[in-house]
Write a protein that holds these residues in place. Structure first.
Motif, PDB file in Angstrom:
ATOM      1  N   LEU A 133      -5.736  11.574   9.043  1.00 11.17           N
ATOM      2  CA  LEU A 133      -5.295  10.677   7.972  1.00 11.17           C
ATOM      3  C   LEU A 133      -3.777  10.532   7.937  1.00 11.17           C
ATOM      4  CD1 LEU A 133      -7.690  11.628   5.055  1.00 11.17           C
ATOM      5  CD2 LEU A 133      -7.416   9.366   6.063  1.00 11.17           C
ATOM      6  N   GLU A 134      -3.075  11.590   8.346  1.00 17.68           N
ATOM      7  CA  GLU A 134      -1.616  11.561   8.325  1.00 17.68           C
ATOM      8  C   GLU A 134      -1.021  10.965   9.599  1.00 17.68           C
ATOM      9  OE1 GLU A 134      -0.579  15.616   7.569  1.00 17.68           O
ATOM     10  OE2 GLU A 134      -1.427  15.575   5.544  1.00 17.68           O
ATOM     11  N   VAL A 142      -4.544   2.615   6.419  1.00 13.29           N
ATOM     12  CA  VAL A 142      -4.918   2.901   5.028  1.00 13.29           C
ATOM     13  C   VAL A 142      -3.945   2.206   4.075  1.00 13.29           C
ATOM     14  CG1 VAL A 142      -5.135   4.721   3.291  1.00 13.29           C
ATOM     15  CG2 VAL A 142      -6.093   5.048   5.579  1.00 13.29           C
ATOM     16  N   GLU A 143      -2.655   2.242   4.398  1.00 15.90           N
ATOM     17  CA  GLU A 143      -1.640   1.618   3.547  1.00 15.90           C
ATOM     18  C   GLU A 143      -1.856   0.105   3.448  1.00 15.90           C
ATOM     19  OE1 GLU A 143       3.059   0.978   4.077  1.00 15.90           O
ATOM     20  OE2 GLU A 143       2.376   3.068   4.234  1.00 15.90           O
ATOM     21  N   ARG A 144      -2.135  -0.550   4.587  1.00 16.54           N
ATOM     22  CA  ARG A 144      -2.394  -1.999   4.578  1.00 16.54           C
ATOM     23  C   ARG A 144      -3.672  -2.322   3.805  1.00 16.54           C
ATOM     24  NH1 ARG A 144      -1.067  -1.597  10.093  1.00 16.54           N
ATOM     25  NH2 ARG A 144      -3.284  -1.656  10.582  1.00 16.54           N
ATOM     26  N   SER A 145      -4.690  -1.495   3.983  1.00 12.03           N
ATOM     27  CA  SER A 145      -5.988  -1.754   3.353  1.00 12.03           C
ATOM     28  C   SER A 145      -5.952  -1.508   1.847  1.00 12.03           C
ATOM     29  CB  SER A 145      -7.067  -0.882   3.987  1.00 12.03           C
ATOM     30  OG  SER A 145      -7.173  -1.178   5.360  1.00 12.03           O
ATOM     31  N   GLN A 146      -5.093  -0.613   1.382  1.00 12.22           N
ATOM     32  CA  GLN A 146      -5.020  -0.315  -0.054  1.00 12.22           C
ATOM     33  C   GLN A 146      -4.528  -1.512  -0.858  1.00 12.22           C
ATOM     34  OE1 GLN A 146      -2.683   3.286  -0.240  1.00 12.22           O
ATOM     35  NE2 GLN A 146      -4.506   4.529  -0.555  1.00 12.22           N
ATOM     36  N   LYS A 147      -3.860  -2.440  -0.207  1.00 10.98           N
ATOM     37  CA  LYS A 147      -3.399  -3.647  -0.893  1.00 10.98           C
ATOM     38  C   LYS A 147      -4.586  -4.448  -1.418  1.00 10.98           C
ATOM     39  CE  LYS A 147       0.760  -4.036   1.865  1.00 10.98           C
ATOM     40  NZ  LYS A 147       1.461  -4.789   2.905  1.00 10.98           N
ATOM     41  N   PHE A 148      -5.734  -4.324  -0.735  1.00 14.83           N
ATOM     42  CA  PHE A 148      -6.940  -5.027  -1.159  1.00 14.83           C
ATOM     43  C   PHE A 148      -7.804  -4.160  -2.077  1.00 14.83           C
ATOM     44  CE2 PHE A 148      -5.767  -6.660   3.047  1.00 14.83           C
ATOM     45  CZ  PHE A 148      -5.476  -7.968   2.693  1.00 14.83           C
TER      46      PHE A 148
END
Length: 184
Positions: A133-134, A142-148
């Motif tokens: 994950l890191e 994960v960072e890009r997907s969290q926007k959605f």
């Protein structure tokens, strides 16, 4: 964590080398430790460049199945039927009904036979999953997907590689049926 197995629709993927998987340097396009977005895009590996090397606690378990046979049948049916009733004016209360129907059936049978299947399974530990994950590629995903507001991914923890054989037969059968009727 859930496990699921599925058969790749593509048969052109080369098998990865086991030693390279242990070292975190996979040679195949799909390898143990690879992270994918979803099960519909298997060839879009998030961490294609680098896989965290497996720890000592994560041994690759190998098994082999000899003379494996598998068949799969898909059947589909579609039908359409229409009917109409028309009153007969000279005879009150008398109706003529006419109907017509069409049915189409299709079945496809595929049969595979292989000399043997090589099975490779690894059980990731929680510290290993945290390291994944890191990692740069996965954390950016994960960072890009969290926007959605929602994110998920799958890690390849098992592979079965079929060797010596392939699809032997594919039989397709179709049936068409037409029906019609008139009644009073």
């Amino acid at each position: 964590m859930e496990n699921c197995w599925f058969v790749l629709k593509q048969t052109h993927y080369p098998a990865p080398d086991v030693d390279s998987m242990r070292k975190g340097k996979p040679t195949g396009p799909i390898s143990l430790g690879h992270v994918i977005r979803d099960l519909k895009h298997l060839d879009q590996v998030i961490n294609a460049e680098y896989v965290e090397p497996f720890t000592r606690a994560m041994q690759i378990h190998q098994t082999k199945m000899q003379n494996f046979q598998w068949n799969h049948t898909e059947e589909g049916e579609r039908a359409l039927e229409a009917s109409v009733g028309v009153p007969v004016p000279p005879a009150p209360g008398l109706t003529v009904n006419a109907s017509i129907g069409f049915a189409f059936r299709k079945s496809v049978k595929n049969y595979w036979e292989f000399e043997h299947l090589d099975r490779y399974i690894v059980q990731p530990t929680q510290p290993y999953l945290n390291e994944c994950l890191e990692s740069e590629e996965v954390s950016k995903y994960v960072e890009r997907s969290q926007k959605f507001g929602f994110w998920s991914f799958f890690m390849i923890t098992g592979l079965i590689i079929a060797r010596g054989g392939g699809k032997n037969t594919a039989a397709e059968a179709q049936a068409h049926e037409v029906s019609a009727g008139v009644n009073l």
